[in-house]
Design an enzyme around this catalytic site. Structure first.
Site, PDB file in Angstrom:
ATOM      1  N   GLY A  15       0.686  -1.069   0.082  1.00 38.35           N
ATOM      2  CA  GLY A  15       0.235   0.086  -0.048  1.00 38.35           C
ATOM      3  C   GLY A  15       0.875   1.206  -0.077  1.00 38.35           C
ATOM      4  O   GLY A  15       0.506   2.148   0.538  1.00 38.35           O
ATOM      5  N   GLY A  16       1.984   1.449  -0.701  1.00 39.36           N
ATOM      6  CA  GLY A  16       2.935   2.042  -0.839  1.00 39.36           C
ATOM      7  C   GLY A  16       2.514   3.589  -1.133  1.00 39.36           C
ATOM      8  O   GLY A  16       3.116   4.643  -1.222  1.00 39.36           O
ATOM      9  N   ARG A  17       1.481   3.262  -2.390  1.00 38.91           N
ATOM     10  CA  ARG A  17       0.848   4.646  -2.755  1.00 38.91           C
ATOM     11  C   ARG A  17      -0.352   5.107  -2.260  1.00 38.91           C
ATOM     12  O   ARG A  17      -0.998   5.851  -2.750  1.00 38.91           O
ATOM     13  CB  ARG A  17       0.660   4.493  -4.274  1.00 38.91           C
ATOM     14  CG  ARG A  17       1.924   4.018  -5.025  1.00 38.91           C
ATOM     15  CD  ARG A  17       2.974   5.078  -4.990  1.00 38.91           C
ATOM     16  NE  ARG A  17       2.709   6.410  -5.942  1.00 38.91           N
ATOM     17  CZ  ARG A  17       3.140   7.480  -5.813  1.00 38.91           C
ATOM     18  NH1 ARG A  17       4.258   7.704  -5.034  1.00 38.91           N
ATOM     19  NH2 ARG A  17       2.787   8.594  -6.483  1.00 38.91           N
ATOM     20  N   PHE A  19      -2.711   6.882   0.956  1.00 41.99           N
ATOM     21  CA  PHE A  19      -2.662   7.814   1.958  1.00 41.99           C
ATOM     22  C   PHE A  19      -1.516   7.930   2.973  1.00 41.99           C
ATOM     23  O   PHE A  19      -0.703   8.868   2.836  1.00 41.99           O
ATOM     24  CB  PHE A  19      -3.929   7.966   2.530  1.00 41.99           C
ATOM     25  CG  PHE A  19      -3.910   9.163   3.513  1.00 41.99           C
ATOM     26  CD1 PHE A  19      -3.681  10.348   3.330  1.00 41.99           C
ATOM     27  CD2 PHE A  19      -4.451   9.197   4.748  1.00 41.99           C
ATOM     28  CE1 PHE A  19      -3.662  11.615   3.977  1.00 41.99           C
ATOM     29  CE2 PHE A  19      -4.828  10.230   5.488  1.00 41.99           C
ATOM     30  CZ  PHE A  19      -4.115  11.393   5.340  1.00 41.99           C
ATOM     31  N   TYR A 162     -16.205  -1.683   6.928  1.00 48.67           N
ATOM     32  CA  TYR A 162     -14.738  -1.487   6.951  1.00 48.67           C
ATOM     33  C   TYR A 162     -14.352  -1.770   8.296  1.00 48.67           C
ATOM     34  O   TYR A 162     -13.071  -2.554   8.606  1.00 48.67           O
ATOM     35  CB  TYR A 162     -14.567  -0.054   6.603  1.00 48.67           C
ATOM     36  CG  TYR A 162     -13.089   0.178   6.659  1.00 48.67           C
ATOM     37  CD1 TYR A 162     -12.177  -0.287   5.763  1.00 48.67           C
ATOM     38  CD2 TYR A 162     -12.785   1.121   7.404  1.00 48.67           C
ATOM     39  CE1 TYR A 162     -10.939  -0.066   5.932  1.00 48.67           C
ATOM     40  CE2 TYR A 162     -11.416   1.760   7.749  1.00 48.67           C
ATOM     41  CZ  TYR A 162     -10.635   0.898   6.676  1.00 48.67           C
ATOM     42  OH  TYR A 162      -9.008   1.370   6.845  1.00 48.67           O
ATOM     43  N   LYS A 166     -11.694  -4.729   9.562  1.00 47.43           N
ATOM     44  CA  LYS A 166     -10.235  -4.260   9.897  1.00 47.43           C
ATOM     45  C   LYS A 166     -10.027  -5.091  11.372  1.00 47.43           C
ATOM     46  O   LYS A 166      -8.935  -5.357  11.465  1.00 47.43           O
ATOM     47  CB  LYS A 166     -10.182  -2.721   9.940  1.00 47.43           C
ATOM     48  CG  LYS A 166     -10.334  -1.820   8.596  1.00 47.43           C
ATOM     49  CD  LYS A 166      -8.936  -2.233   7.935  1.00 47.43           C
ATOM     50  CE  LYS A 166      -7.758  -1.451   8.580  1.00 47.43           C
ATOM     51  NZ  LYS A 166      -6.498  -1.664   7.710  1.00 47.43           N
TER      52      LYS A 166
END
Length: 565
Positions: A15-17, A19, A162, A166
């Site tokens: 998830g490097g791109r 937020f 969500y 999570k």
């Protein structure tokens, strides 16, 4: 390509791109001893040459061999293995909130995805896995949380899909600790915000542009913890270091992370919106009333099987404003040696600057400031508007007293209209004659003469009214439009009902409305229009839901009759 230092450590940011992921990658590269594998779901890496905080350092690192990019689908274990192979640490910071309303896709990405990541880490002999969770896993949306710590249990009723998913993913990560040599921990940041935020600030802006913007929803004393994204990235790096040096006290545990500066929910929101040029509301609406309205809208959408909720932003903001949610971060401070690197004030300022494209146009603000009110425009903006809207209080007061006196003279003294008019003319005559005798400065009678221009205007207005009435009568005589007939007939009926049968009362109410209610409306025009807009939206949602149900019922009836045959 530059040679990589032997002392460098390799990590993967899943998830490097996202937020938070962008900020984490930038901080890891800034430390200088990390080789960063940027893994994300986008097919190719699109860099912004004007983004000097995040994309420019990454571009430089890619060219020197300090960073690599991998396309990853966490639902595919092989692609995960390809991205993390050779890494000693995996930071899992995927932003999965887009699957908020779809349980199946959310489960495959969030829960099944984290299982694939854990399995891939174990196969690739990754030593540490740090998972970026959310503080919402303990939030049930019905109770306040005051300085909650890690002893809090998972919520029994989550605020959305969500948060529930999570919580399952976080529990899976923590249970995988110390299996096949993999150490894990999780962070629970609260209300993350910052540049490129696609959740919190855009929702606030959506509400600011809607009819709800005219009101303060709920209590303005509810406190919340907020976390700037740079501090979340810093906490993730602190967690990795703590897993190395203090493994026993950190591994297998979750830690709350905030800015350590609880703030009133409304104060935070209004500071953001005022920085973007939106006005501060003054009128408060109890959150119970707002929740009821939003619940009705939600029920209407459920009746029509609609998954898209146009009021989701309002719903999220109402939830945020309705409860106190503050957390105790002493465990993160003690065990992770975490402390914020960006203050809340600095974070708010930088976030506002990055969202300048959402700012309210300054020229529009000036126009609104100097623009004449709608009620003043309706009254023509002349002397009548000046008097009825109390622009000159002395003048308006004397006019109000005069109108009240006339109303009393003609309608409350139990005299006929003819006798009242005769006595009034007698009084005026005596007053004028006496005034002329006592005052030597009394001008000639020319001031009582009607000018030719004034008479022409008067006659023109009479002719215009006559022509308008004749046009209405002609349209009614043609009988072509029922809507036009109703527009004429309904007001005439109420005129007959109120003004003829209850003429004195109706006239008194009209006077009160003219001098009092019009002034009140102008003072609270934005709030009243906002409330009307909310009621219109509720009405529209109800009508749409009923029409949709009617269409669904009519479409199913023919098929049912065919089955019976």
């Amino acid at each position: 390509m530059a040679m990589v230092d032997d002392q460098s450590k390799t990590c993967t940011v899943l998830g490097g791109r996202s937020f938070v992921g962008r900020s984490l990658v930038a901080r890891l590269l800034k430390l200088g001893f990390w080789i960063v594998r940027v893994a994300d779901s986008t097919q190719s890496l699109q860099l912004d040459p004007d983004d000097h905080d995040y994309d420019v350092p990454l571009d430089r690192a890619l060219s020197t061999g300090r960073a690599f990019y991998f396309h990853v689908d966490v639902r595919n274990k092989k692609s995960v293995i390809n991205a993390i192979e050779g890494s000693s640490v995996v930071f899992y910071v995927n932003d999965d909130s887009s699957c908020n309303h779809d349980f199946f896709s959310g489960y495959t990405i969030i829960v099944q995805g984290v299982k694939n990541v854990i399995s891939a880490c174990q196969e690739c002999k990754v030593k540490r896995l740090i998972y970026n969770s959310t503080a919402d896993v303990v939030l049930d949306n019905s109770h306040d949380i005051h300085n909650g710590n890690e002893m809090l249990l998972y919520a029994t009723k989550f605020k959305n899909v969500y948060s529930e998913l999570k919580a399952q993913a976080e529990a899976t990560v923590l249970l995988a600790n110390d299996m096949d040599g993999l150490l894990t921990c999780a962070l629970r940041p609260s209300n993350v915000f910052g540049p490129r935020d696609e959740q919190l600030l855009p929702s606030l802006v959506d509400v600011a542009k809607s009819s709800w913007a005219k009101f303060i929803i709920g209590s303005d004393v509810n406190m919340c913890d907020y976390t700037y994204m740079e501090n979340v990235a810093h906490a993730l790096i602190c967690a990795e270091a703590a897993l190395v040096s203090r493994m026993v006290t950190v591994s297998g545990k979750a830690f709350f992370v905030t800015n350590l500066e609880p703030m009133s929910s409304w104060e935070f929101s209004l500071r953001m919106l005022e920085g973007l040029g939106y006005y501060r509301p003054m009128v408060k609406i109890p959150d119970v009333v707002v929740r009821l309205m939003v619940y009705l809208i939600k029920v209407m959408h459920l009746k029509t099987n609609s998954r898209h909720n146009s009021n989701s932003s309002v719903h999220n903001i109402v939830r945020l404003m309705s409860h106190t949610t503050t957390y105790d971060c002493s465990a993160a401070q003690h065990h992770l040696e975490y402390s914020p690197v960006v203050s809340l004030d600095e974070g708010i300022t930088s976030t506002i600057e990055s969202f300048s494209h959402l700012a309210k146009d300054s020229s529009v603000i000036l126009d609104e400031f100097y623009e004449q009110s709608k009620i003043a425009q309706l009254l023509g903006g002349g002397d009548v508007a000046e008097i009825l809207l109390w622009r000159d209080e002395r003048k308006s007061f004397f006019c109000f007293c005069g109108v009240v006196s006339l109303f009393y003279w003609f309608f409350l003294c139990e005299r006929t209209a003819v006798s009242s008019a005769a006595q009034l003319l007698l009084l005026v005559t005596v007053f004028l004659y006496g005034y002329s005798l006592m005052s030597t400065e009394m001008s000639s009678y020319s001031r009582f003469e009607v000018s030719e221009k004034g008479m022409r205007n008067f006659v023109t207005n009479i002719v215009s009214i006559w022509n308008g009435v004749s046009h209405v009568i002609k349209s009614l005589a043609q009988g072509r439009s029922w809507s036009f007939f109703l527009k004429v007939a309904v007001p005439l009926y109420f005129f007959k009902l109120f003004l003829v049968n209850y003429f004195p009362i109706s006239l008194g109410l009209a006077l009160a409305f003219s001098f009092i209610l019009l002034f009140i409306y102008e003072q609270y025009e934005e709030e009243i229009n906002g409330l009307i807009g909310i009621l219109n939206e509720l009405t529209r949602q109800y009508v749409v839901s009923e029409i949709s149900l009617l269409l669904m019922n009519t479409s199913t009836r023919p098929s049912m009759s065919k089955d019976v045959r």
